[in-house]
Design a protein around this motif. Structure first.
Motif, PDB file in Angstrom:
ATOM      1  N   SER A  81       0.843  -1.194   0.000  1.00 27.01           N
ATOM      2  CA  SER A  81       0.000   0.000   0.000  1.00 27.01           C
ATOM      3  C   SER A  81       0.875   1.239   0.000  1.00 27.01           C
ATOM      4  O   SER A  81       2.086   1.175   0.245  1.00 27.01           O
ATOM      5  CB  SER A  81      -0.912   0.016   1.236  1.00 27.01           C
ATOM      6  N   GLY A  82       0.227   2.379  -0.285  1.00 30.77           N
ATOM      7  CA  GLY A  82       0.955   3.633  -0.312  1.00 30.77           C
ATOM      8  C   GLY A  82       1.362   4.008  -1.725  1.00 30.77           C
ATOM      9  O   GLY A  82       1.064   3.304  -2.693  1.00 30.77           O
ATOM     10  N   PRO A  83       2.049   5.109  -1.873  1.00 37.31           N
ATOM     11  CA  PRO A  83       2.471   5.566  -3.198  1.00 37.31           C
ATOM     12  C   PRO A  83       3.451   4.581  -3.836  1.00 37.31           C
ATOM     13  O   PRO A  83       4.187   3.879  -3.148  1.00 37.31           O
ATOM     14  CB  PRO A  83       3.146   6.914  -2.915  1.00 37.31           C
ATOM     15  N   ALA A  84       3.450   4.537  -5.158  1.00 35.19           N
ATOM     16  CA  ALA A  84       4.357   3.654  -5.889  1.00 35.19           C
ATOM     17  C   ALA A  84       5.721   4.321  -6.059  1.00 35.19           C
ATOM     18  O   ALA A  84       5.814   5.512  -6.331  1.00 35.19           O
ATOM     19  CB  ALA A  84       3.770   3.307  -7.248  1.00 35.19           C
ATOM     20  N   VAL A  85       6.763   3.507  -5.903  1.00 38.19           N
ATOM     21  CA  VAL A  85       8.140   3.973  -6.041  1.00 38.19           C
ATOM     22  C   VAL A  85       8.895   2.958  -6.903  1.00 38.19           C
ATOM     23  O   VAL A  85       8.808   1.754  -6.657  1.00 38.19           O
ATOM     24  CB  VAL A  85       8.844   4.105  -4.674  1.00 38.19           C
ATOM     25  N   VAL A  86       9.626   3.434  -7.896  1.00 33.20           N
ATOM     26  CA  VAL A  86      10.438   2.568  -8.747  1.00 33.20           C
ATOM     27  C   VAL A  86      11.893   2.998  -8.605  1.00 33.20           C
ATOM     28  O   VAL A  86      12.232   4.166  -8.809  1.00 33.20           O
ATOM     29  CB  VAL A  86      10.002   2.638 -10.222  1.00 33.20           C
ATOM     30  N   LEU A  87      12.757   2.049  -8.252  1.00 32.11           N
ATOM     31  CA  LEU A  87      14.176   2.294  -8.018  1.00 32.11           C
ATOM     32  C   LEU A  87      14.975   1.829  -9.233  1.00 32.11           C
ATOM     33  O   LEU A  87      14.800   0.696  -9.698  1.00 32.11           O
ATOM     34  CB  LEU A  87      14.640   1.545  -6.768  1.00 32.11           C
ATOM     35  N   VAL A  88      15.866   2.681  -9.725  1.00 30.61           N
ATOM     36  CA  VAL A  88      16.621   2.399 -10.948  1.00 30.61           C
ATOM     37  C   VAL A  88      18.119   2.487 -10.650  1.00 30.61           C
ATOM     38  O   VAL A  88      18.628   3.538 -10.246  1.00 30.61           O
ATOM     39  CB  VAL A  88      16.238   3.371 -12.077  1.00 30.61           C
ATOM     40  N   VAL A 127       3.313  -1.535 -12.296  1.00 32.57           N
ATOM     41  CA  VAL A 127       2.882  -0.642 -11.222  1.00 32.57           C
ATOM     42  C   VAL A 127       1.424  -0.245 -11.414  1.00 32.57           C
ATOM     43  O   VAL A 127       0.689  -0.024 -10.459  1.00 32.57           O
ATOM     44  CB  VAL A 127       3.791   0.612 -11.187  1.00 32.57           C
ATOM     45  N   GLN A 128       1.003  -0.158 -12.672  1.00 34.53           N
ATOM     46  CA  GLN A 128      -0.362   0.205 -13.048  1.00 34.53           C
ATOM     47  C   GLN A 128      -0.716   1.633 -12.653  1.00 34.53           C
ATOM     48  O   GLN A 128      -1.822   1.924 -12.211  1.00 34.53           O
ATOM     49  CB  GLN A 128      -1.367  -0.797 -12.471  1.00 34.53           C
ATOM     50  N   GLY A 129       0.243   2.508 -12.825  1.00 32.16           N
ATOM     51  CA  GLY A 129      -0.003   3.911 -12.554  1.00 32.16           C
ATOM     52  C   GLY A 129       1.297   4.661 -12.391  1.00 32.16           C
ATOM     53  O   GLY A 129       2.386   4.066 -12.394  1.00 32.16           O
ATOM     54  N   PRO A 130       1.231   5.973 -12.245  1.00 33.04           N
ATOM     55  CA  PRO A 130       2.449   6.769 -12.096  1.00 33.04           C
ATOM     56  C   PRO A 130       3.168   6.470 -10.790  1.00 33.04           C
ATOM     57  O   PRO A 130       2.568   5.974  -9.828  1.00 33.04           O
ATOM     58  CB  PRO A 130       1.935   8.207 -12.140  1.00 33.04           C
ATOM     59  N   ALA A 131       4.448   6.769 -10.772  1.00 37.23           N
ATOM     60  CA  ALA A 131       5.285   6.429  -9.621  1.00 37.23           C
ATOM     61  C   ALA A 131       6.319   7.517  -9.375  1.00 37.23           C
ATOM     62  O   ALA A 131       6.627   8.323 -10.248  1.00 37.23           O
ATOM     63  CB  ALA A 131       5.983   5.089  -9.853  1.00 37.23           C
ATOM     64  N   PHE A 132       6.846   7.514  -8.159  1.00 32.31           N
ATOM     65  CA  PHE A 132       8.046   8.274  -7.853  1.00 32.31           C
ATOM     66  C   PHE A 132       9.234   7.443  -8.352  1.00 32.31           C
ATOM     67  O   PHE A 132       9.310   6.236  -8.082  1.00 32.31           O
ATOM     68  CB  PHE A 132       8.169   8.519  -6.354  1.00 32.31           C
ATOM     69  N   LEU A 133      10.142   8.071  -9.066  1.00 32.44           N
ATOM     70  CA  LEU A 133      11.304   7.378  -9.605  1.00 32.44           C
ATOM     71  C   LEU A 133      12.549   7.803  -8.838  1.00 32.44           C
ATOM     72  O   LEU A 133      12.792   8.996  -8.652  1.00 32.44           O
ATOM     73  CB  LEU A 133      11.485   7.696 -11.096  1.00 32.44           C
ATOM     74  N   VAL A 134      13.318   6.814  -8.407  1.00 34.41           N
ATOM     75  CA  VAL A 134      14.547   7.065  -7.654  1.00 34.41           C
ATOM     76  C   VAL A 134      15.697   6.416  -8.418  1.00 34.41           C
ATOM     77  O   VAL A 134      15.644   5.222  -8.721  1.00 34.41           O
ATOM     78  CB  VAL A 134      14.466   6.480  -6.227  1.00 34.41           C
ATOM     79  N   GLY A 135      16.719   7.195  -8.748  1.00 34.58           N
ATOM     80  CA  GLY A 135      17.842   6.663  -9.505  1.00 34.58           C
ATOM     81  C   GLY A 135      19.163   6.908  -8.815  1.00 34.58           C
ATOM     82  O   GLY A 135      19.294   7.792  -7.968  1.00 34.58           O
ATOM     83  N   ASN A 136      20.138   6.091  -9.184  1.00 32.94           N
ATOM     84  CA  ASN A 136      21.518   6.271  -8.731  1.00 32.94           C
ATOM     85  C   ASN A 136      22.426   6.287  -9.955  1.00 32.94           C
ATOM     86  O   ASN A 136      22.265   5.467 -10.854  1.00 32.94           O
ATOM     87  CB  ASN A 136      21.926   5.148  -7.776  1.00 32.94           C
ATOM     88  N   SER A 137      23.356   7.234 -10.005  1.00 34.01           N
ATOM     89  CA  SER A 137      24.333   7.321 -11.083  1.00 34.01           C
ATOM     90  C   SER A 137      23.654   7.474 -12.445  1.00 34.01           C
ATOM     91  O   SER A 137      22.857   8.381 -12.628  1.00 34.01           O
ATOM     92  CB  SER A 137      25.264   6.107 -11.029  1.00 34.01           C
ATOM     93  N   ILE A 138      23.924   6.571 -13.406  1.00 33.33           N
ATOM     94  CA  ILE A 138      23.251   6.714 -14.699  1.00 33.33           C
ATOM     95  C   ILE A 138      21.752   6.462 -14.578  1.00 33.33           C
ATOM     96  O   ILE A 138      20.972   6.900 -15.428  1.00 33.33           O
ATOM     97  CB  ILE A 138      23.848   5.811 -15.788  1.00 33.33           C
ATOM     98  N   GLY A 139      21.336   5.781 -13.508  1.00 35.29           N
ATOM     99  CA  GLY A 139      19.905   5.602 -13.277  1.00 35.29           C
ATOM    100  C   GLY A 139      19.185   6.921 -13.107  1.00 35.29           C
ATOM    101  O   GLY A 139      17.994   7.044 -13.419  1.00 35.29           O
ATOM    102  N   CYS A 140      19.906   7.957 -12.637  1.00 40.52           N
ATOM    103  CA  CYS A 140      19.308   9.293 -12.515  1.00 40.52           C
ATOM    104  C   CYS A 140      18.985   9.867 -13.885  1.00 40.52           C
ATOM    105  O   CYS A 140      17.939  10.494 -14.083  1.00 40.52           O
ATOM    106  CB  CYS A 140      20.259  10.233 -11.783  1.00 40.52           C
ATOM    107  N   VAL A 141      19.889   9.663 -14.847  1.00 41.46           N
ATOM    108  CA  VAL A 141      19.647  10.160 -16.197  1.00 41.46           C
ATOM    109  C   VAL A 141      18.477   9.396 -16.825  1.00 41.46           C
ATOM    110  O   VAL A 141      17.648   9.978 -17.534  1.00 41.46           O
ATOM    111  CB  VAL A 141      20.914  10.037 -17.059  1.00 41.46           C
TER     112      VAL A 141
END
Length: 313
Positions: free
Chosen positions: A30-37, A99-113
């Protein structure tokens, strides 16, 4: 101090994208969706200390970009182009289908780009961005003029040599060794105790897959595409930047310039941490991410989809 973490070697879930298997892990119902890259050469396991914590208040996912981790590694050029636009499309489709919807995206290094490119190309899928030690792409063709002459010449020469298949394969075999990986980690990490044998093996395991060398060499020769300063002015979502202050690869003194863009609401230096602060100092990074995501989620309040975490075949 005991850190709650997932086993990076546990079998992942798989989602199929354009006919290719994409690995991911998920925590939270539950809660907001977050995708880690993750960054270059890494995988979802680089978030193993963050997933279970963020999953306490979020529906949190970490995926392996195509070409990395347990995801498929199709041949460059003939099967797929390994570009930030490709990875951004993958992340956006992951948000839509898994995810079936928009998410907060969190990246590290090239994942940020990657997540910035996703937010520019697919703004409807992105609620906000958190960037951890964003790759400044200092060897990009538009930045080489600022490098000392020997680094400019050296980078061009190395890229030319690596285009020879025999030389490229030999180079990759030298890089994909425990000793080399351990040395690189000790350079990038400010906390030596964070460089464990588990971490070394986690990074080495995918390098043994067929196609891993070709993907590595393709990205090594990728000096084009977007820079963070190209993408940041186009962002319309709230953006948080965290920066391990002891990063030798992406110096804080250069990274601080990214704070000047309107989309960047906060720029937080993290003393005593290096290039991968989510892995080195999860006890510092996790609370910052939790508080920021909860604050921004309360302002957007997207509906929680049904069927979260179901693998898509």
């Amino acid at each position: 101090m005991t850190v709650l973490a997932l086993d990076p070697f546990q079998p992942p879930q798989f989602w199929y994208w354009q006919g290719h298997a994409i690995a991911y892990q998920a925590c939270g119902d539950s809660g907001p969706a977050v995708v880690l890259v993750h960054g270059f050469g890494a995988s979802w396991g680089h978030w193993r200390k963050n997933l279970p914590i963020l999953g306490q208040t979020c529906r949190c996912y970490a995926l392996d970009l195509i070409g990395f981790g347990d995801s498929a590694k199709p041949l460059p050029k003939s099967e797929i182009d390994y570009t930030f636009e490709t990875w951004a499309t993958l992340v956006a489709d992951f948000c839509r289908e898994v995810v079936q919807g928009p998410a907060f995206l969190v990246g590290n290094s090239i994942g940020c780009v990657v997540v910035m490119q996703c937010a520019v190309d697919f703004p409807e899928q992105v609620l906000g961005i958190a960037a951890l030690n964003c790759s400044l792409r200092l060897l990009h063709e538009r930045k080489r003029s600022a490098l000392p002459w020997y680094r400019r010449v050296g980078a061009r020469l190395l890229q030319a040599l690596l285009q020879n298949p025999a030389v490229g394969q030999f180079f990759f075999r030298q890089v994909a060794q425990a000793k080399t990986v351990r040395q690189a980690l000790h350079q990038a990490y400010a906390r030596p105790e964070a460089v464990t044998e588990e971490l070394v093996e986690m990074l080495l395991k995918p390098a043994r897959d067929p196609g891993a060398a070709a993907v590595f060499l393709a990205f090594t020769n990728y000096s084009q595409g977007p820079l963070p300063e190209d993408l940041l002015p186009q962002l319309t979502c709230p953006t948080l930047i965290l920066w391990g202050a002891e990063d030798p690869w992406e110096p804080l003194s250069l990274g601080q310039a990214l704070a000047d863009y309107p989309a960047v609401e906060q720029f937080i230096p993290l003393p005593g941490l290096g290039h991968c602060p989510q892995d080195e100092g999860p006890e510092i990074v996790n609370p910052i991410l939790q508080a920021w995501i909860q604050e921004k989620a309360s302002q957007s309040s997207p509906p929680s989809p049904l069927g979260a975490h179901l693998p898509v075949d």
